[in-house]
Structures are given as C-alpha cells and as structure tokens.
Design a protein around this motif. Sequence first.
Motif, PDB file in Angstrom:
ATOM      1  N   THR A 102     125.955   5.519 -12.706  1.00  0.00           N
ATOM      2  CA  THR A 102     127.117   5.279 -13.559  1.00  0.00           C
ATOM      3  C   THR A 102     127.183   6.242 -14.732  1.00  0.00           C
ATOM      4  OG1 THR A 102     125.903   3.707 -14.928  1.00  0.00           O
ATOM      5  CG2 THR A 102     127.045   2.831 -13.009  1.00  0.00           C
ATOM      6  N   GLY A 103     126.138   7.039 -14.929  1.00  0.00           N
ATOM      7  CA  GLY A 103     126.101   7.928 -16.078  1.00  0.00           C
ATOM      8  C   GLY A 103     125.496   7.289 -17.299  1.00  0.00           C
ATOM      9  N   GLN A 104     125.142   6.014 -17.222  1.00  0.00           N
ATOM     10  CA  GLN A 104     124.492   5.331 -18.333  1.00  0.00           C
ATOM     11  C   GLN A 104     123.576   4.259 -17.779  1.00  0.00           C
ATOM     12  OE1 GLN A 104     128.139   3.802 -20.146  1.00  0.00           O
ATOM     13  NE2 GLN A 104     127.505   1.745 -19.648  1.00  0.00           N
ATOM     14  N   VAL A 105     122.690   3.782 -18.621  1.00  0.00           N
ATOM     15  CA  VAL A 105     121.739   2.760 -18.203  1.00  0.00           C
ATOM     16  C   VAL A 105     122.458   1.436 -18.071  1.00  0.00           C
ATOM     17  CG1 VAL A 105     119.569   1.641 -18.831  1.00  0.00           C
ATOM     18  CG2 VAL A 105     119.953   4.030 -19.375  1.00  0.00           C
ATOM     19  N   GLU A 106     121.898   0.530 -17.288  1.00  0.00           N
ATOM     20  CA  GLU A 106     122.504  -0.766 -17.077  1.00  0.00           C
ATOM     21  C   GLU A 106     122.819  -1.455 -18.405  1.00  0.00           C
ATOM     22  OE1 GLU A 106     119.754   0.368 -15.792  1.00  0.00           O
ATOM     23  OE2 GLU A 106     119.429  -0.263 -13.728  1.00  0.00           O
ATOM     24  N   SER A 107     123.870  -2.234 -18.421  1.00  0.00           N
ATOM     25  CA  SER A 107     124.244  -2.953 -19.630  1.00  0.00           C
ATOM     26  C   SER A 107     123.288  -4.118 -19.852  1.00  0.00           C
ATOM     27  CB  SER A 107     125.669  -3.492 -19.482  1.00  0.00           C
ATOM     28  OG  SER A 107     125.706  -4.512 -18.505  1.00  0.00           O
ATOM     29  N   PRO A 108     123.240  -4.663 -21.078  1.00  0.00           N
ATOM     30  CA  PRO A 108     122.329  -5.782 -21.337  1.00  0.00           C
ATOM     31  C   PRO A 108     122.568  -6.979 -20.440  1.00  0.00           C
ATOM     32  CG  PRO A 108     123.085  -4.822 -23.386  1.00  0.00           C
ATOM     33  CD  PRO A 108     123.892  -4.175 -22.285  1.00  0.00           C
ATOM     34  N   GLY A 109     123.745  -7.099 -19.855  1.00  0.00           N
ATOM     35  CA  GLY A 109     123.993  -8.213 -18.960  1.00  0.00           C
ATOM     36  C   GLY A 109     123.140  -8.169 -17.710  1.00  0.00           C
ATOM     37  N   GLU A 110     122.610  -6.971 -17.405  1.00  0.00           N
ATOM     38  CA  GLU A 110     121.760  -6.832 -16.238  1.00  0.00           C
ATOM     39  C   GLU A 110     120.288  -6.844 -16.608  1.00  0.00           C
ATOM     40  OE1 GLU A 110     124.177  -3.256 -15.260  1.00  0.00           O
ATOM     41  OE2 GLU A 110     123.923  -3.981 -13.235  1.00  0.00           O
ATOM     42  N   MET A 111     119.984  -7.119 -17.872  1.00  0.00           N
ATOM     43  CA  MET A 111     118.613  -7.141 -18.348  1.00  0.00           C
ATOM     44  C   MET A 111     118.147  -8.584 -18.538  1.00  0.00           C
ATOM     45  SD  MET A 111     118.767  -4.159 -21.220  1.00  0.00           S
ATOM     46  CE  MET A 111     119.306  -2.492 -20.850  1.00  0.00           C
ATOM     47  N   PHE A 112     116.830  -8.741 -18.688  1.00  0.00           N
ATOM     48  CA  PHE A 112     116.319 -10.080 -18.943  1.00  0.00           C
ATOM     49  C   PHE A 112     115.359 -10.089 -20.114  1.00  0.00           C
ATOM     50  CE2 PHE A 112     113.066  -8.190 -16.396  1.00  0.00           C
ATOM     51  CZ  PHE A 112     111.885  -8.802 -16.770  1.00  0.00           C
ATOM     52  N   CYS A 113     115.403  -9.035 -20.935  1.00  0.00           N
ATOM     53  CA  CYS A 113     114.439  -8.902 -22.024  1.00  0.00           C
ATOM     54  C   CYS A 113     114.550 -10.089 -22.980  1.00  0.00           C
ATOM     55  CB  CYS A 113     114.691  -7.608 -22.776  1.00  0.00           C
ATOM     56  SG  CYS A 113     113.374  -7.178 -23.894  1.00  0.00           S
ATOM     57  N   ASP A 114     113.445 -10.817 -23.180  1.00  0.00           N
ATOM     58  CA  ASP A 114     113.485 -12.002 -24.022  1.00  0.00           C
ATOM     59  C   ASP A 114     112.716 -11.828 -25.323  1.00  0.00           C
ATOM     60  OD1 ASP A 114     110.936 -11.909 -23.077  1.00  0.00           O
ATOM     61  OD2 ASP A 114     111.026 -13.821 -21.995  1.00  0.00           O
ATOM     62  N   ARG A 115     112.305 -10.593 -25.624  1.00  0.00           N
ATOM     63  CA  ARG A 115     111.689 -10.287 -26.901  1.00  0.00           C
ATOM     64  C   ARG A 115     110.520 -11.220 -27.211  1.00  0.00           C
ATOM     65  NH1 ARG A 115     113.656  -5.560 -26.589  1.00  0.00           N
ATOM     66  NH2 ARG A 115     115.894  -5.397 -26.790  1.00  0.00           N
ATOM     67  N   GLN A 116     109.641 -11.403 -26.260  1.00  0.00           N
ATOM     68  CA  GLN A 116     108.507 -12.290 -26.486  1.00  0.00           C
ATOM     69  C   GLN A 116     107.467 -11.676 -27.405  1.00  0.00           C
ATOM     70  OE1 GLN A 116     107.209 -12.996 -22.457  1.00  0.00           O
ATOM     71  NE2 GLN A 116     108.119 -15.020 -22.455  1.00  0.00           N
ATOM     72  N   LEU A 117     107.401 -10.342 -27.465  1.00  0.00           N
ATOM     73  CA  LEU A 117     106.319  -9.672 -28.173  1.00  0.00           C
ATOM     74  C   LEU A 117     106.835  -9.044 -29.462  1.00  0.00           C
ATOM     75  CD1 LEU A 117     103.311  -8.941 -27.939  1.00  0.00           C
ATOM     76  CD2 LEU A 117     104.020  -6.801 -26.872  1.00  0.00           C
ATOM     77  N   ARG A 118     106.237  -9.447 -30.579  1.00  0.00           N
ATOM     78  CA  ARG A 118     106.608  -8.899 -31.885  1.00  0.00           C
ATOM     79  C   ARG A 118     105.461  -8.034 -32.383  1.00  0.00           C
ATOM     80  NH1 ARG A 118     106.391 -10.528 -37.482  1.00  0.00           N
ATOM     81  NH2 ARG A 118     108.291  -9.900 -38.585  1.00  0.00           N
ATOM     82  N   VAL A 119     105.783  -6.830 -32.876  1.00  0.00           N
ATOM     83  CA  VAL A 119     104.779  -5.864 -33.289  1.00  0.00           C
ATOM     84  C   VAL A 119     105.073  -5.416 -34.713  1.00  0.00           C
ATOM     85  CG1 VAL A 119     103.663  -3.677 -32.729  1.00  0.00           C
ATOM     86  CG2 VAL A 119     104.627  -5.074 -30.896  1.00  0.00           C
ATOM     87  N   VAL A 120     104.168  -5.674 -35.647  1.00  0.00           N
ATOM     88  CA  VAL A 120     104.347  -5.278 -37.047  1.00  0.00           C
ATOM     89  C   VAL A 120     102.989  -4.940 -37.676  1.00  0.00           C
ATOM     90  CG1 VAL A 120     106.469  -6.555 -37.520  1.00  0.00           C
ATOM     91  CG2 VAL A 120     104.269  -7.719 -37.740  1.00  0.00           C
ATOM     92  N   PRO A 121     102.953  -3.943 -38.577  1.00  0.00           N
ATOM     93  CA  PRO A 121     103.996  -2.927 -38.754  1.00  0.00           C
ATOM     94  C   PRO A 121     103.857  -1.851 -37.692  1.00  0.00           C
ATOM     95  CG  PRO A 121     102.184  -2.483 -40.232  1.00  0.00           C
ATOM     96  CD  PRO A 121     101.809  -3.750 -39.502  1.00  0.00           C
ATOM     97  N   ASN A 122     104.853  -1.040 -37.532  1.00  0.00           N
ATOM     98  CA  ASN A 122     104.801   0.028 -36.552  1.00  0.00           C
ATOM     99  C   ASN A 122     105.732   1.156 -36.991  1.00  0.00           C
ATOM    100  OD1 ASN A 122     104.130   1.397 -34.246  1.00  0.00           O
ATOM    101  ND2 ASN A 122     105.500   0.257 -32.904  1.00  0.00           N
ATOM    102  N   PRO A 123     105.173   2.313 -37.391  1.00  0.00           N
ATOM    103  CA  PRO A 123     103.782   2.750 -37.340  1.00  0.00           C
ATOM    104  C   PRO A 123     102.882   1.909 -38.262  1.00  0.00           C
ATOM    105  CG  PRO A 123     105.273   4.615 -37.645  1.00  0.00           C
ATOM    106  CD  PRO A 123     106.078   3.373 -37.870  1.00  0.00           C
TER     107      PRO A 123
END
Length: 422
Positions: free
Chosen positions: A322-343
Amino acid sequence: MPNEKIDRGETVDLTLILRNAGAGIGNTSGRLVSRTPFIEVLDGDGLFGPAGTGETTASLVDRFRIRAMVDAPIEVPLYCRLFLSGSGYSDTILIPIIVGDSMNLPVGPDAYGYRIYDWTDSCYQEMPIYDWFELRGIGEVLTIGDDETRWLELPSDFGFWRYYGVNYRHVSICANGWIAADTTSRCDFTNVELPYSGAPPNIVAFLWDDLAPSRYGTILYHYDRQGHRFVIQFDSISYFGLPDRWEKVQIQLFDTAVAGSNQDNPIAIQFQTANDFRSVTVGLQNRDGSAGLTYLWNGNYPRTAAPLIPAHALFIKAGVTTGQVESPGEMFCDRQLRVVPNPFGREVVLELNPVHSIPADAKVYQPDGRLVKRITPERSRVVRYFWDGRDERGRMVAPGLYFIVVPDGTGQFQSAKVIFSP
C-alpha cells in the motif's frame, strides 16, 4: 504515552523545555502551529515561566496537546513552529517531532509485498513466536553432500507452495543453508545481498553460507500435518571454514490450509542457535531478482531489523503493498511494557502489566545478538526489571544501543530498545 514516545494515531500532552541564551525573561506565552499534515495540534497554547540567562523553563503547567496521524512517517523529523511572546521579547522556533520507532516495524515490503517480522514487531499480529518443532527421531534424513542441492515433491496434503504469486509442487534444499521454490540444480555457497539477479531463483535463505553438512550434523525434513507445516531442519551443521562453529536452524513452510486460497504460503524461520552469523544471508527473492528482501547480510541489518538471537524466530508473509505500514486498526499493541527513563544513565526500569503467570528472567542483548545480562524480576502488583548498565560479571557496558527481551507469561515476549548513556 506509556512507552515514552509518540506513536501513530496517539494523542499526547507535550512539554517543551527552552533554554534562555539571552537576558532574563519573565512569563512567556507560546503558540504551537503544525507545519506538516502528519501532526495535528489540538491545543496550541502554552505558558513558560521566567528564566534567567542560561536557565531553562518548561511548559509544565500549561502543556501543548498534539496528535500523530496514523500514516505519519516513522523516525522522520516532523516540524511544528513555536511562536513565543513576552514582555519585550518574541521569537520563533522550529520544533522537531519524532513519531514511532522503526524497530517496531517489519522489514519490507518488497516490490511484491513480502515482509519479514521479528520479535520486536510487537504491534503486529504477525510478530513471530518461537515454536521449534524438533525433527530428531521423526524426520526423514536428507542424504546430501557439501555444495549439493536436492529437491523434494511436497506431500499431496500440503497442496501447493505459492511463492511470489506462482504455485509450485517442489522444494529444493541446498546444503549451504537455503531452499527454493521449484526444482533447481544450483548450489551457490557464496552468499549475497538480496535481491540480486545472479542469486538462485526463488530462494529463501535462512542460513546461507558455505556450510559443511558432510562433516558433522544432519539435515532432516518432515510434514507436520497437525501443525500444517513442512519443516526442514539443519541440525548442528558446521561452517566450512569454521569447523568448530555450528548452527541448529529450521525453516517451516505453512500449507494451503494456513495460507488460504490464492494466498502465498507463510514461512517461519526458527533459530535455536546463533553462534556465528558474520557471513550469513537471511532473506528471500523471486525468480528473476526483481523483488526480494535481506534481513541479514554479513553482519549487516536494515534499520528495522532486530538482531538474530537464540530461541527466537522470523515470520515471512506477503500482503498488499500500500506504500505505508498497516494502520493501527490492524495492530494489537497493548502497551504492556513501560520503560523509563530512556535513554538512561544509572538505571533503567521496565514495568510489565498485566501479569499472566509467574514472571521469568528478562535478557539484555547487544545489537549483534550477544547476551549481556539476565535480569531477575521483582514482583508486587506489577513486575519490574531493573538494569544498571552492567553485564553478567558486573562490568559496566559500553554506551550505546541494547535490546531487552521480557517474557510476558503467555509464551510471547515484550521487547524494548534502550540507550545506555552514562
């Protein structure tokens, strides 16, 4: 913004920090205006406190609010203009906004639509799960010499292997760590970057190098009807120039029942070992080299690829370009992992929530796939991992990029890219 970055489709409250390089200033108002269609400013009014010469001031009380569009380019500076005005003071500043993280994108697509997914592509349903299917004791041994290729007819229950839109009934297996759709007598041992018109046609390279299967190890194959996959296993095969180095890798071709009608068959590559990939090619291409992808070539990875490490997999699948990556509707990322601080400079904290079972150790890897340290979790209502930038022997690691893999208790992994900057 629990992952400390702006992702596609995400709305965030933005705090801007300014350093005063001139005379002291009092309260200053700011007006943020987008200069790109990929960033929408929802609340463009902010307020900065006073700052003396050389001091900083931030819009902590009155923040700006922006939204990244779902088709925003990844890791490309997108600019907004900040208009500042105060008592006897005015200025205009360009503010770069970075959306997403290319490490969470698959490699590709190529000209046909193939993509290669790895263990960091956690926002995609195609993110591979390590699923080794051991063939010792059940697989047929393929008697094959060095620099030799043999071809097999796929089982009738398997159906066709549809590859780059063409149906094939045979798979060719080369002793030098690659397979190809259809029959071929090619046995190339010099690996190249793909696509390349001179490479073997219809190749899928999973361990392409000059290998020595007649010296040690076994090549096996088996059709797993229950799992709907034809599995080819290179079991402890050594490199020709490095007889003390060997690999155990398998490639899995999923059958028509998994692919569906008129769909290319998905492919998984399972890496039980990753002992020496300095001169290996991992990738694929079509018959004439007009389309293809390289995941690894002689130690070089594309920006979106994660390092190949033991007990991890790749998943190869074709889709519509399609010329671009799949839209978020096709994703399932649930943000389970939080990383702080970074760097981070002294310590990075990884917080996993929710927890599905007893947590296991996380692992820190260098970009070349070498294991740096195992981290034992601390558990209360959530699971936390702490890393202070030291390796297994307590030595401080070099500044730079590292990958941390965290098992989530479901047989899958969450992953984070961290930057150590002491």
